[in-house]
Design a protein around this motif. Sequence first.
Motif, PDB file in Angstrom:
ATOM      1  N   ALA A 162      -3.708 -11.136   1.715  1.00  0.00           N
ATOM      2  CA  ALA A 162      -4.203  -9.786   1.670  1.00  0.00           C
ATOM      3  C   ALA A 162      -4.789  -9.660   3.078  1.00  0.00           C
ATOM      4  CB  ALA A 162      -5.418  -9.790   0.691  1.00  0.00           C
ATOM      5  N   VAL A 163      -5.357 -10.344   3.806  1.00  0.00           N
ATOM      6  CA  VAL A 163      -5.639  -9.912   5.281  1.00  0.00           C
ATOM      7  C   VAL A 163      -4.627  -9.845   6.181  1.00  0.00           C
ATOM      8  CG1 VAL A 163      -7.026 -10.643   7.362  1.00  0.00           C
ATOM      9  CG2 VAL A 163      -7.974 -10.867   4.980  1.00  0.00           C
ATOM     10  N   LEU A 164      -3.591 -10.721   6.230  1.00  0.00           N
ATOM     11  CA  LEU A 164      -2.752 -10.682   7.172  1.00  0.00           C
ATOM     12  C   LEU A 164      -1.304  -9.831   6.802  1.00  0.00           C
ATOM     13  CD1 LEU A 164      -2.694 -14.360   8.102  1.00  0.00           C
ATOM     14  CD2 LEU A 164      -3.581 -12.576   9.163  1.00  0.00           C
ATOM     15  N   GLY A 165      -1.282  -9.941   5.312  1.00  0.00           N
ATOM     16  CA  GLY A 165      -0.096  -8.948   4.777  1.00  0.00           C
ATOM     17  C   GLY A 165       1.232 -10.062   4.414  1.00  0.00           C
ATOM     18  N   THR A 166       2.048  -9.674   3.666  1.00  0.00           N
ATOM     19  CA  THR A 166       3.156 -10.441   3.301  1.00  0.00           C
ATOM     20  C   THR A 166       4.261  -9.836   2.656  1.00  0.00           C
ATOM     21  OG1 THR A 166       3.743 -12.448   2.343  1.00  0.00           O
ATOM     22  CG2 THR A 166       2.265 -11.266   0.952  1.00  0.00           C
ATOM     23  N   VAL A 218      12.589  -7.938  -7.167  1.00  0.00           N
ATOM     24  CA  VAL A 218      12.370  -7.084  -6.295  1.00  0.00           C
ATOM     25  C   VAL A 218      11.446  -7.435  -5.227  1.00  0.00           C
ATOM     26  CG1 VAL A 218      10.603  -5.697  -7.425  1.00  0.00           C
ATOM     27  CG2 VAL A 218      12.050  -4.465  -5.891  1.00  0.00           C
ATOM     28  N   THR A 219      11.386  -7.083  -3.907  1.00  0.00           N
ATOM     29  CA  THR A 219      10.547  -7.414  -2.863  1.00  0.00           C
ATOM     30  C   THR A 219       9.755  -6.262  -2.240  1.00  0.00           C
ATOM     31  OG1 THR A 219      12.324  -9.277  -2.045  1.00  0.00           O
ATOM     32  CG2 THR A 219      10.354  -8.380  -0.480  1.00  0.00           C
ATOM     33  N   LEU A 220       8.422  -6.525  -2.507  1.00  0.00           N
ATOM     34  CA  LEU A 220       7.386  -5.538  -2.075  1.00  0.00           C
ATOM     35  C   LEU A 220       6.642  -5.991  -0.824  1.00  0.00           C
ATOM     36  CD1 LEU A 220       5.949  -4.654  -5.605  1.00  0.00           C
ATOM     37  CD2 LEU A 220       7.776  -3.390  -4.335  1.00  0.00           C
ATOM     38  N   ARG A 221       6.496  -4.996   0.002  1.00  0.00           N
ATOM     39  CA  ARG A 221       5.706  -5.340   1.554  1.00  0.00           C
ATOM     40  C   ARG A 221       4.068  -5.105   1.141  1.00  0.00           C
ATOM     41  NH1 ARG A 221       4.801  -8.202   5.463  1.00  0.00           N
ATOM     42  NH2 ARG A 221       3.666  -7.220   7.148  1.00  0.00           N
ATOM     43  N   VAL A 222       3.420  -6.097   0.968  1.00  0.00           N
ATOM     44  CA  VAL A 222       2.048  -6.023   1.022  1.00  0.00           C
ATOM     45  C   VAL A 222       1.471  -5.711   2.661  1.00  0.00           C
ATOM     46  CG1 VAL A 222      -0.252  -7.233   0.317  1.00  0.00           C
ATOM     47  CG2 VAL A 222       1.880  -7.657  -0.842  1.00  0.00           C
ATOM     48  N   PRO A 223       0.822  -4.587   2.795  1.00  0.00           N
ATOM     49  CA  PRO A 223       0.485  -4.352   4.085  1.00  0.00           C
ATOM     50  C   PRO A 223      -0.778  -5.177   4.577  1.00  0.00           C
ATOM     51  CG  PRO A 223      -0.319  -2.560   2.858  1.00  0.00           C
ATOM     52  CD  PRO A 223       0.699  -3.669   2.055  1.00  0.00           C
ATOM     53  N   PRO A 224      -1.039  -5.399   5.861  1.00  0.00           N
ATOM     54  CA  PRO A 224      -2.228  -6.181   6.213  1.00  0.00           C
ATOM     55  C   PRO A 224      -3.502  -5.235   5.660  1.00  0.00           C
ATOM     56  CG  PRO A 224      -0.816  -6.127   8.007  1.00  0.00           C
ATOM     57  CD  PRO A 224      -0.169  -5.142   6.889  1.00  0.00           C
ATOM     58  N   GLY A 225      -4.638  -6.290   5.220  1.00  0.00           N
ATOM     59  CA  GLY A 225      -5.975  -5.465   4.880  1.00  0.00           C
ATOM     60  C   GLY A 225      -5.766  -4.873   3.672  1.00  0.00           C
ATOM     61  N   THR A 226      -5.162  -5.487   2.778  1.00  0.00           N
ATOM     62  CA  THR A 226      -4.818  -5.079   1.306  1.00  0.00           C
ATOM     63  C   THR A 226      -5.837  -5.300   0.602  1.00  0.00           C
ATOM     64  OG1 THR A 226      -2.484  -4.785   1.228  1.00  0.00           O
ATOM     65  CG2 THR A 226      -3.513  -5.036  -0.643  1.00  0.00           C
ATOM     66  N   LEU A 256       4.751  -0.952 -11.865  1.00  0.00           N
ATOM     67  CA  LEU A 256       3.448  -0.569 -11.376  1.00  0.00           C
ATOM     68  C   LEU A 256       3.009  -2.192 -11.009  1.00  0.00           C
ATOM     69  CD1 LEU A 256       2.030   2.230 -12.952  1.00  0.00           C
ATOM     70  CD2 LEU A 256       3.343   2.342 -10.917  1.00  0.00           C
ATOM     71  N   VAL A 257       2.866  -2.676  -9.755  1.00  0.00           N
ATOM     72  CA  VAL A 257       2.244  -4.168  -9.494  1.00  0.00           C
ATOM     73  C   VAL A 257       0.813  -4.131  -9.073  1.00  0.00           C
ATOM     74  CG1 VAL A 257       2.758  -6.191  -8.281  1.00  0.00           C
ATOM     75  CG2 VAL A 257       4.769  -5.003  -8.958  1.00  0.00           C
ATOM     76  N   THR A 258      -0.073  -4.508  -9.785  1.00  0.00           N
ATOM     77  CA  THR A 258      -1.461  -4.709  -9.426  1.00  0.00           C
ATOM     78  C   THR A 258      -1.618  -5.822  -8.574  1.00  0.00           C
ATOM     79  OG1 THR A 258      -2.320  -3.320 -11.174  1.00  0.00           O
ATOM     80  CG2 THR A 258      -3.823  -4.709 -10.130  1.00  0.00           C
ATOM     81  N   LEU A 259      -2.127  -5.829  -7.434  1.00  0.00           N
ATOM     82  CA  LEU A 259      -2.557  -7.126  -6.701  1.00  0.00           C
ATOM     83  C   LEU A 259      -3.980  -7.365  -6.865  1.00  0.00           C
ATOM     84  CD1 LEU A 259      -1.160  -6.073  -3.096  1.00  0.00           C
ATOM     85  CD2 LEU A 259       0.011  -7.384  -4.997  1.00  0.00           C
ATOM     86  N   ASP A 260      -4.021  -8.929  -7.051  1.00  0.00           N
ATOM     87  CA  ASP A 260      -5.231  -9.561  -7.511  1.00  0.00           C
ATOM     88  C   ASP A 260      -5.589 -10.724  -6.559  1.00  0.00           C
ATOM     89  OD1 ASP A 260      -7.637 -10.481  -8.651  1.00  0.00           O
ATOM     90  OD2 ASP A 260      -6.461 -11.772 -10.202  1.00  0.00           O
ATOM     91  N   VAL A 261      -6.542 -10.306  -5.622  1.00  0.00           N
ATOM     92  CA  VAL A 261      -6.835 -11.421  -4.554  1.00  0.00           C
ATOM     93  C   VAL A 261      -7.591 -12.597  -5.214  1.00  0.00           C
ATOM     94  CG1 VAL A 261      -8.074 -11.976  -2.504  1.00  0.00           C
ATOM     95  CG2 VAL A 261      -6.852  -9.813  -2.753  1.00  0.00           C
ATOM     96  N   VAL A 262      -6.950 -13.723  -5.139  1.00  0.00           N
ATOM     97  CA  VAL A 262      -7.708 -15.056  -5.564  1.00  0.00           C
ATOM     98  C   VAL A 262      -8.695 -15.774  -4.688  1.00  0.00           C
ATOM     99  CG1 VAL A 262      -7.316 -16.959  -6.798  1.00  0.00           C
ATOM    100  CG2 VAL A 262      -5.674 -15.243  -7.428  1.00  0.00           C
ATOM    101  N   VAL A 263      -9.648 -15.798  -5.160  1.00  0.00           N
ATOM    102  CA  VAL A 263     -10.971 -16.642  -4.423  1.00  0.00           C
ATOM    103  C   VAL A 263     -10.857 -17.998  -4.912  1.00  0.00           C
ATOM    104  CG1 VAL A 263     -13.197 -16.801  -3.662  1.00  0.00           C
ATOM    105  CG2 VAL A 263     -12.213 -14.431  -3.815  1.00  0.00           C
TER     106      VAL A 263
END
Length: 395
Positions: free
Chosen positions: A306-310, A321-329, A353-360
């Motif tokens: 999420a911080v660096l992007g991927t 399909v490949t999606l670009r996750v921008p830095p700071g998401t 619609l792809v919802t991103l879930d940051v895992v801690v």
Amino acid sequence: MSSKDWIEKDYYAALGVDKSASSDEIKKAYRKLARESHPDHNPGDTGAEERFKTVSEAYAVLGDEKKRREYDEMRSLFGSGAFRRNARGGGQPGGMPFDVSDLFGGGAGGGDNRFSGGGFTDLFSSIFSGGGGAGGPARPRGPARGRDVETEVALDFTDAVRGVTLPLTLRAPGVCDTCHGNGAKPGTQPVACPVCHGAGVTTRNQGSFSFSEPCRNCQGVGTIVEEKCPECHGTGGVTKTRTLHVRFPAGVSDGQRIRLAGRGEPGERGGPAGDLFVQVKVRPDELFGRTGDDLTLTVPITYAEAVLGTDLRVPTLDGTVTLRVPPGTPSGRVLRARGKGVVRKDGRAGDLLVTLDVVVPAKVSDEARAALQTFAAQTPPAAREHLDARVRRFS
């Protein structure tokens, strides 16, 4: 069903709903009772089969706004005293005396029963269906249309999105194969009724009025069966198991009804068949959800991603399909893969619609903890000044 049925039968009670129930409440009650009493779920239980017929008949009236309105008006008219019994057991509709028992052909005191059977039915039918007055001609009943049939089919999520053709096996009334629906013994044919000469109605004169009613000899059909079919006993229909191949279009949704015209119960004595309505239930998918024509998918990502992007590779219904996750998401952001959803009727497709879930992580190593502490010391704090100002008021 006749007007007599409408007066005698309480369809609201049959469905267990109040007279003021909404259309959705009536539909919900019908579906519940139909599932509970369906012959397929109660093999050999004649009581359940009768209950199924009763709730189906009730829904055929109450589920149709026009029929329901006419049904309510008819029961209100009859129940409000429009036909009042006099001291001799008669009534006075419009000031003309007659024996109330004649209404349904059950007169205890003899008489000519001029209002029995279909005469009373036609009187009300003309009031509520735009026909002629009391002196106008009654319409012959003729071959009766078969009842509509409703069933339920469960589809896999992918099949509902892409469309599929499935065999559907039903055990329901069908056209008799022996007489092909005409009710007559093989080698014979129904003949014109000798009373009404095939018209299906007879006319009776009462003073200055003329009343037409369905012929009692042929029950308004216009023909009679002299030698009945040994298989269906003259009805033209038998209960049989049949298999239909039903096409479910791409994008069919949960709760949608598919109508197959003419695939319901066959009509009596060669009448047109009713319709078959297939209620669709879509099984949930372990990965995908659906909102209209868009598919939904939740994908977990790490804090570092999420911080660096991927670049994130995610599945679709027909590939990846490949999606670009921008830095700071931030967690909860929605990425869109266009054209990877449900295909519409016009050929265009919805989106994924792809919802991103940051895992801690619940636990981290000592090295990771040290790295996070160094990271925390070198990054600005979260912007909480507006919250801190409120907290200081209570300090």
